[in-house]
Design an enzyme around this catalytic site. Structure first.
Site, PDB file in Angstrom:
ATOM      1  N   ASP A 498       0.833  -1.192   0.000  1.00 14.50           N
ATOM      2  CA  ASP A 498       0.000   0.000   0.000  1.00 14.50           C
ATOM      3  C   ASP A 498       0.877   1.256   0.000  1.00 14.50           C
ATOM      4  O   ASP A 498       1.882   1.323   0.716  1.00 14.50           O
ATOM      5  CB  ASP A 498      -0.887  -0.039   1.249  1.00 14.50           C
ATOM      6  CG  ASP A 498      -1.809   1.154   1.352  1.00 14.50           C
ATOM      7  OD1 ASP A 498      -2.702   1.283   0.491  1.00 14.50           O
ATOM      8  OD2 ASP A 498      -1.638   1.955   2.297  1.00 14.50           O
ATOM      9  N   GLU A 535       1.867  -0.270  -4.972  1.00 15.41           N
ATOM     10  CA  GLU A 535       0.931   0.807  -5.322  1.00 15.41           C
ATOM     11  C   GLU A 535       1.809   2.045  -5.452  1.00 15.41           C
ATOM     12  O   GLU A 535       2.182   2.655  -4.446  1.00 15.41           O
ATOM     13  CB  GLU A 535      -0.119   0.996  -4.235  1.00 15.41           C
ATOM     14  CG  GLU A 535      -1.139   2.067  -4.579  1.00 15.41           C
ATOM     15  CD  GLU A 535      -2.130   2.319  -3.451  1.00 15.41           C
ATOM     16  OE1 GLU A 535      -3.301   2.665  -3.744  1.00 15.41           O
ATOM     17  OE2 GLU A 535      -1.749   2.194  -2.272  1.00 15.41           O
TER      18      GLU A 535
END
Length: 834
Positions: A498, A535
Site C-alpha cells: 500500500d 501501489e
C-alpha cells in the site's frame, strides 16, 4: 555482600554441594535493597564476564552445575552488522552477566496506576570457587498464595528480537535506541481475563548495565508458561518533543516483533471497545500439518488473474448462509472457495490481515466516531494475523491456525494468496490525537519520519497522520523480518504494498533513486518466489507509475491503465491511442530493461473508489455516510452514470449500464498484463456511490450472496466465461511485449480526436487469431472484418450488446461475414477456428 532490612543485617549461611556459601537476604522494602556493586560484578569468573566472552549466557539453576549457553545470534549477516553498528558508547555491556532486575511495585494499567507489590529474594551461590548471582522473583498474592509465581530470571540475549524459547527459558528482546528505562510487563494465564491491565501484571524493570546489548533490551525467564502469557513493555526516555521523542511510561506497549496479539475476541464488540492489546506467544502447539500432498501453486506471474477481497466482508452477510460462528472469518472464506473456482480466478489479494483495531475511529468524539474500520489499513503489528478473523471469538492462536487452514485450502484449490500490506504508516495517528500502542512509545524518532526543521513533528505522506521510517536500517529489517515470517510461517505467495512510494523515501522524506528497502525485498532469498506488487504513489505526490524502482522484479498497480480504460469506454474523446497502448501491455511504461507485460497489474476497479456498478451509475461520489462532509474520497473517478444518477427503473439505462460493465470486464481480460478485479463486481455490487467505504461494516461492503444468486445466469456468467476464456488463450497473457507480428491494428486514423472506435487482431502461432472491436460511440459502427487465417473461419464469442447467454458463447457462433454492425457502447470478440 550486605543488604539492609529495617536497620538490621541478616545473613544465613549453609554448606552446599556446589556452593561454598548460600546467602538469603530478606528485604522488607525493595527501595532499601542495595544493588549488586561494581566490585561484586568484577568477581564474576572469566567465562561469565561480558567484557571477556560476549557469546556466553549466564543460565544456571541453583544447586546445579553451571553450564554456559552460547548466545543465539541470528545467522542473518545483515542483522548482525546492523545491530553492531548501533552499539552506543555507554551501553557496550554484553547481554550476559548477573541480572540487575527490579520488580516494579506499580500496577500495570493503561493509565499507569496500580497496586502491585513484590518481594525480591537474592541467592548468592559459589560456582567453581567464584561468586555468581541468581534472582528469584516472587509476587505477593496474599489472597491466593498458592498461585504465587516463582520466576527465575537471567539477563537474556539480544537475538532474535521478540519472544523466543531458548535453553534457559523464554527470552524477550526489544529494540529501543533512545530509551532510558524499559520494563517488561507480564500477565500470567491464571491472572484475570485476557486484555485486562487492571493491576494484575508483573513488572520487571530491566537494568541497562545487564539487560542491554547495544540498543536491544533483553531478559530471559525460566519459569514462564510456554503459552497464554500476555506481555508488553513500559518504556521511558527523553521527553524532548522537539527532538522527536514521544516516550510515555504510563502505556503498556506491544512488542513490534510479537507474533500474536491478544485483544477483544469478537470483531465490533462494542462492550470491549477500549480493550487493551498485548502481545502473546505459543511454544506448546504442535507444528501445523500442511499435509503430505501439499504443494505451493507457483503460478507464473503472466498467468495470474487476481481477485481483490476482504476476508470479513466476503462471508459476513446473512445471505452467506454460513453458521454465525464462522461468518467473516478465515474459515468462512474456505467455505466459499467453490465460488472462487466457479468464477475462475487463481489468486486472491486479501485486504490487510495484520492485527488492527476496528474501533480506532471511536476512541474520541469526532465526525467519524460512528464508523468501524473494516478495510484494515491501520497496522498495529506486522507479524500477527488479525485475531478477530478467527471463528467464534477464538483469539490469536486460533486465528493463526485458521489462517494457515485457509492458505492450505486455497492452495489445494490452485489459488495463490497475496497479502495487501501496509508498511507506510501505522494506527498510531498524528501528534494531535495519537493512538500510542507500540512504535511511537518505543522509539518514535526511529520508527517515524520527522520534520527536524519543524519541532520534530511527524511527516505525513500517508494521509493518516504518520509515515513509517521504512529505510531506517532497524525499521527496514523489521519489515523484511515480517515479510519472511508470512512466507515461511504462513506460506503466502506474495505481497501488494500500500502507498509503496513511501517505501522509496529516505529518513527525511526525500525520494530515493535506489531505496534500500525496495532493493532488499527484490533481492531477498526467502522472498524470491513471491509476487511483489507496489501501489506506486503516496499522498505526498510521489507518483511512480512506470518509474517505480524495480530491479526487474517489482510489479505495479497501473493507475494509468485504470484511468485510460475508464475514459475510453465511457466515451471520452481523444483516448483511442491510450486505450490501445494499455490493452497492449503499457510498453510505454514497462518495456524497460528486463521488465515484462505482467509487471503491469491492470485494474479498472479496486477497493478504494467506485465499484464497477457504481462506476456506470454515478457521476459523483456520495460519501455523506462517512461523516466528513463529502471531503473524503477521490473526485477524479472518470465515471459516467449512463443518464441518471443512482438507482433507476429505466430499462434503457439499466441495459446500457449492463453493457458498459461487460465492456470494462472484457477489456480487462483481453489486455496484456496481470488483471485484477474487485470482489462483488462479478454480480454488480453497489455501495450506492460511496467511493471510500472503509468504515462501514454493513451491506455497503458485505458480499451479497442473494444478489449473486439472482444474477448468476447473466452478469456472473459473462464475468466467469471471460476469465476462463483468458486463461485458456495464451494470446492474452504473453511473456513478452507485443511486436508487429503479434498484433494488427485495424486503424489508419489515430489522430482523429473524435474517434471512439478501435479494432485489432491478436495473432496466434497456431492460427487461432482473436479479433476485437470496441465501440464507445453513441451510434453503431459497421466494422470491416479482416480475412481469417487460412482454413479458418470467424466465430462470434462475445457481443456485449446481446442478452445472456448469447452475449458470451465460448464455442463461438459461426456465420460471420465481411462486416459486423457493432452497437453503441458495445464490444465484440471473434475467434478464428477450423
Amino acid at each position: 555482600m550486605i543488604y539492609e532490612e529495617n536497620d538490621e543485617t541478616r545473613v544465613d549461611a549453609r554448606d552446599e554441594v556446589s556452593a561454598d556459601y548460600l546467602v538469603t537476604v530478606h528485604v522488607a522494602d525493595m527501595k532499601k535493597a542495595l544493588p549488586l556493586s561494581l566490585e561484586a560484578r568484577k568477581e564474576i569468573p572469566p567465562n561469565l564476564n561480558p567484557s571477556i566472552n560476549k557469546k556466553s549466557s549466564y543460565s544456571h539453576s541453583l544447586r546445579k552445575p553451571f553450564k554456559a549457553t552460547p548466545l543465539l545470534y541470528d545467522s542473518n549477516a545483515t542483522k548482525v552488522s546492523l545491530i553492531a553498528s548501533l552499539l552506543s558508547s555507554n551501553t557496550s555491556r554484553s547481554c550476559i552477566g548477573p541480572s540487575g532486575l527490579k520488580l516494579s511495585k506499580r500496577a500495570s494499567s493503561g493509565n499507569g496506576q496500580g497496586l502491585f507489590r513484590g518481594l525480591v529474594k537474592h541467592r548468592m551461590t559459589n560456582v567453581y570457587g567464584q561468586r555468581a548471582q541468581e534472582r528469584v522473583l516472587e509476587e505477593e498474592a496474599p489472597q491466593a498464595p498458592e498461585t504465587t509465581p516463582s520466576l527465575k530470571i537471567f539477563p537474556g540475549q539480544a537475538f532474535p528480537l521478540g519472544v523466543s524459547e531458548v535453553e534457559s527459558g523464554i527470552n524477550f528482546a526489544i529494540f529501543s535506541q533512545h530509551a532510558t528505562a524499559v520494563t517488561l510487563c507480564l500477565s500470567l494465564p491464571e491472572r484475570g481475563k485476557f486484555g485486562r491491565l487492571d493491576g494484575d501484571m508483573i513488572e520487571l524493570a530491566l537494568d541497562p548495565h545487564v539487560n542491554k546489548t547495544g540498543d536491544i533490551w533483553h531478559i530471559c525467564i525460566e519459569d514462564l508458561p510456554r503459552s497464554n502469557v500476555l506481555y508488553g513493555y513500559r518504556i521511558d526516555g527523553p521527553h524532548g518533543w522537539r527532538q522527536g521523542h514521544r516516550f510515555d511510561s504510563s502505556i503498556v506497549l506491544i512488542d513490534p516483533y510479537a507474533k500474536l496479539v491478544e485483544g477483544r475476541r469478537y470483531f465490533g464488540d462494542a462492550s470491549k471497545k477500549f480493550s487493551s492489546l498485548l502481545g502473546t506467544y505459543d511454544f506448546e502447539s504442535l507444528p501445523f500439518d500442511w499435509g503430505e500432498t501439499y504443494k505451493l501453486p507457483n503460478i507464473p506471474e503472466k498467468d495470474l488473474v487476481v481477485y481483490e477481497m476482504n476476508v470479513r466482508a466476503f462471508t459476513m452477510d446473512d445471505s452467506s448462509g454460513l453458521d454465525t460462528k464462522i461468518r467473516g472469518s478465515y474459515l468462512g472464506l474456505i467455505e466459499k472457495i467453490p465460488h472462487l473456482l466457479e468464477l475462475g480466478i487463481n489468486a486472491v489479494e486479501l485486504l490487510p490481515v495484520f492485527e488492527f483495531d476496528e474501533f480506532e475511529f471511536q476512541r474520541r468524539p469526532n465526525p467519524r466516531d460512528h464508523m468501524i474500520n473494516t478495510w484494515g489499513y491501520s497496522t498495529i503489528n506486522f507479524f500477527a494475523p488479525m485475531s478477530r478473523y478467527a471463528s467464534d471469538g477464538g483469539g490469536p492462536l486460533n486465528a493463526s491456525w485458521e489462517f494457515k487452514e485457509m492458505v492450505k485450502a486455497l492452495h489445494g484449490a490452485g489459488i495463490e494468496v497475496i497479502l495487501d500490506v501496509v508498511c507506510n504508516h501505522t494506527n498510531e495517528a498524528d501528534d494531535a490525537n495519537p493512538y500510542t500502542t507500540s512504535f511511537r512509545g518505543i522509539d518514535n524518532k526511529v520508527y517515524y519520519m520527522l520534520d527536524v526543521n519543524n519541532n520534530g513533528q511527524l511527516l505525513n505522506f500517508s494521509g493518516c497522520g504518520n509515515t513509517f521510517n521504512c529505510n531506517h536500517p532497524v525499521v527496514m529489517e523489521l519489515i523484511l523480518d515480517s515479510l519472511r515470517h508470512w512466507v515461511v510461517e504462513y506460506h503466502v505467495d506474495g505481497f501488494r504494498f500500500d502507498l509503496a512510494s513511501i517505501l522509496c523515501r529516505g529518513t527525511d522524506g526525500s525520494p530515493l533513486n535506489a531505496p534500500p528497502l525496495i532493493r532488499a525485498i527484490a533481492k531477498d532469498a526467502v522472498l524470491s518466489r513471491c509476487k511483489i506488487i507496489s501501489e506506486p504513489w503516496d499522498c505526498g505526490g510521489l507518483y511512480l507509475v512506470g518509474k517505480f524502482p524495480n530491479w526487474d522484479r517489482w510489479a505495479e498497480w497501473n493507475g494509468k491503465y485504470r484511468d485510460d480504460i475508464r475514459r475510453f469506454i465511457k466515451g471520452d474523446s481523444g483516448m483511442k491511442g491510450s486505450f490501445a497502448t494499455r490493452v497492449a501491455g503499457s510498453a510505454d511504461l514497462y518495456k524497460v530493461n528486463k521488465r515484462k507485460p505482467y509487471h503491469s497489474v491492470n485494474f479498472v476497479i479496486a477497493h478504494d473508489g467506485f465499484t464497477l456498478y457504481d462506476l456506470v451509475s454515478y457521476n459523483f461520489k456520495h460519501n455523506d455516510a462517512n461523516g466528513e462532509g463529502g471531503n473524503d474520497g477521490s473526485n477524479d473517478n472518470f465515471s459516467w452514470n449512463c443518464g441518471f444518477e443512482g438507482e433507476t427503473d429505466d430499462i434503457s439505462i439499466k441495459s446500457l449500464r449492463s453493457r458498459q460493465m461487460k465492456n470494462f470486464h472484457l477489456a480487462l481480460m483481453i489486455s496484456q498484463g496481470t488483471p485484477m478485479m474487485l470482489m462483488g463486481d462479478e454480480y454488480g455490487h453497489t455501495r450506492y456511490g460511496n467511493n471510500n467505504s472503509y468504515g462501514h461494516d454493513t451491506t455497503i461492503n458485505h458480499f451479497q450472496w442473494g444478489q449473486l444468486d439472482t444474477r448468476k445466469s447473466n452478469h456472473f456468467r459473462f464475468f466467469a466465461k471471460a476469465i476462463k476464456f483468458r486463461r485458456t488463450h495464451p494470446v492474452f497473457h504473453q511473456e513478452n511485449f507485443l511486436n508487429k507480428g503479434d498484433v494488427t491494428w485495424h486503424e489508419d486514423n489515430w489522430d482523429n480526436y473524435d474517434s471512439k472506435f478501435l479494432a485489432f487482431t491478436l495473432h496466434d502461432n497456431n492460427g487461432g487469431d482473436i479479433y476485437l472491436a470496441f465501440n464507445a460511440h453513441d451510434y453503431s459502427v459497421g466494422a470491416s472484418i479482416p480475412q481469417p487465417p487460412v482454413n479458418r473461419n470467424w466465430f462470434r464469442v462475445v457481443d456485449t450488446n446481446l442478452e445472456s447467454p448469447n452475449d458470451f458463447v465460448p464455442d463461438g457462433v459461426p456465420g460471420i461475414g465481411s462486416t459486423y454492425n457493432i452497437a453503441p457502447y458495445s464490444s465484440i470478440l471473434l475467434e478464428a477456428k477450423l
